[in-house]
Design an enzyme around this catalytic site. Sequence first.
Site, PDB file in Angstrom:
ATOM      1  N   GLY B  50       0.874  -1.297  -0.044  1.00  0.00           N
ATOM      2  CA  GLY B  50       0.104   0.028   0.185  1.00  0.00           C
ATOM      3  C   GLY B  50       0.771   1.322  -0.113  1.00  0.00           C
ATOM      4  CB  CYS B  51       0.483   4.791  -0.274  1.00  0.00           C
ATOM      5  SG  CYS B  51       1.594   6.422  -0.831  1.00  0.00           S
ATOM      6  CD  GLN B  52      -0.229   6.895   4.623  1.00  0.00           C
ATOM      7  OE1 GLN B  52      -0.006   6.881   5.795  1.00  0.00           O
ATOM      8  NE2 GLN B  52      -0.892   7.955   4.216  1.00  0.00           N
TER       9      GLN B  52
END
Lengths: 415, 142
Positions: B50-52
């Site tokens: 995921g992005c984070q």
Amino acid sequence: MNTATIIAQEIPDIEKIRRDFPILDTKVNGRPLIYFDNAASTQKPWQVIKAIEHYYTNLNSNVHRGVHYLSQKATDAFEASRRKVASFINAEHDYEVIFTGGTTESINLVAHSFGKQFVKACDTIIISSLEHHSNIVPWQILCEEKNAQLKVIPINEKGELLMDAFKAMLDETVKLVSVNYVSNSLGTINPVREIIELAHSKNIPVMLDAAQAVQHMPVDVQELDVDFLVFSGHKLYGPTGIGVLYGKEKWLNQMPPYQGGGEMIKTVTFEKTTYNELPFKFEAGTPHIEGVICIGAAIDYINEIGLEKIDRYEHELLEYATEKLSEIEGIKFIGTADNKASVVSFNLENIHPYDVGVILDQFGIAVRTGHHCTQPLMDIFAIPGTVRASFAFYNTTVEIDIFVAGVKKAASMLG
Amino acid sequence: MTINEIQDELIEEFELFGDWMEKYENVIQMGKELPVIDVQYKKEENLIKGCQAKVWLHADYKDGKVLFMADSDAIITKGLVSMVIRVLSNHAPEEIVAADLYFVDRVGLREHLSMTRSNGLLSMIKQMKMYAMAIQSKVKAN
């Protein structure tokens, strides 16, 4: 005198200022919105919102080539805005201000056009460890294409550039230094005067990514003697999709165009095209007219408050927030430079920044979590990201108190 | 229990919570209770970026059922992951492929499925379905 008293003296009309920003009345989960994501994008005052409406209800027309009434009016407003921007950064000439789609496009333009003209195999471009991906990737693309090399100024544990290392990097292969004025992730204000002086002593030009600077402090390109300076409208209380590239005339004149199309030409035949003069050479196609005009409206608004006053007030907010957050057990600030803009980046011990962001959102508090488009910088600190609160002059100490209480609650829920 | 029965059970559990804080405390608790994934499965190819937040997903096929194991470096994501595993794990591939995960919306955690959340949850659900689909076609081929 305590901090709150000082703040009250600096911006006595804070409530009036807040009324200029209609979005600040938003309720999130029944609570008033606390907007601390200003480094990502700032909110817009009525003065800018109304200027957008005014453009479409009174001026809408294509600029520069029309002989009719509306086109003249739109062109006048468009060029008046260019003069406002030039005066805002104290450019010597209006035509040194090029309008682009944003900071990213401005950097890409310089990487492309400056790179094409001045960078060859084995040359060097210098950036810093603090850069946003926008000031890394265009140079990587250029270096790959030209077989040139990218060198990175290291930082200390506080998030400050190591200037001795920078000095040592300045050899005859260096063609450009491109660094941010203020770090978006950590808030570090870089010693840009020293960087420019050192680079210039070796005849190396410097570009400043001022996307996180122009909204916080007065910037004077002549006083800095900077060669290129770039920033975005939407972080300056103006519209999205509009950016600025300032370049010294001597560089812009030597650089080939970035894109071909309308506006940027003088004459076109199928055999040969001659290019228009500055600034039009770099403004191919119909520009973001309303964006240009409204960045002017945003500058008018900021000038009315005064950047010196904004700078002082936001600094007080930064100190207040840092002091209050320090009381939280297990907090670790990422970026503790001596000279900082109003950005606080931190992590809570053994808690993922994403989780903190989710809980704060439930309280109606907008912060940014993650790597802030600075993955290499996060790698240096060996963290997945940070929680970043970034303040604007419409924020208050009361909001900071609620935010700190929110962080405390998040720490107890997640710990 | 069928996938939908488990979903309904989860929805019922969440109805007990008065406010968002209790709801999130429950999600966090479920994150903490998710069985620890074996270190050998926390490898690069099991990582759903995921992005984070990072999410690791491992799947096994045993006695006609798919068993999922997962982990995340963010505790809220881990709680959400644990809910999805509770719903989808230990079911036949065709049931997993056909599943409509309505519980996320119904328990009031819909925002976690949006793109901007970038928590890897949406990608994880897709990955679980793809895994089940791959097994399904493999079984059919044999």
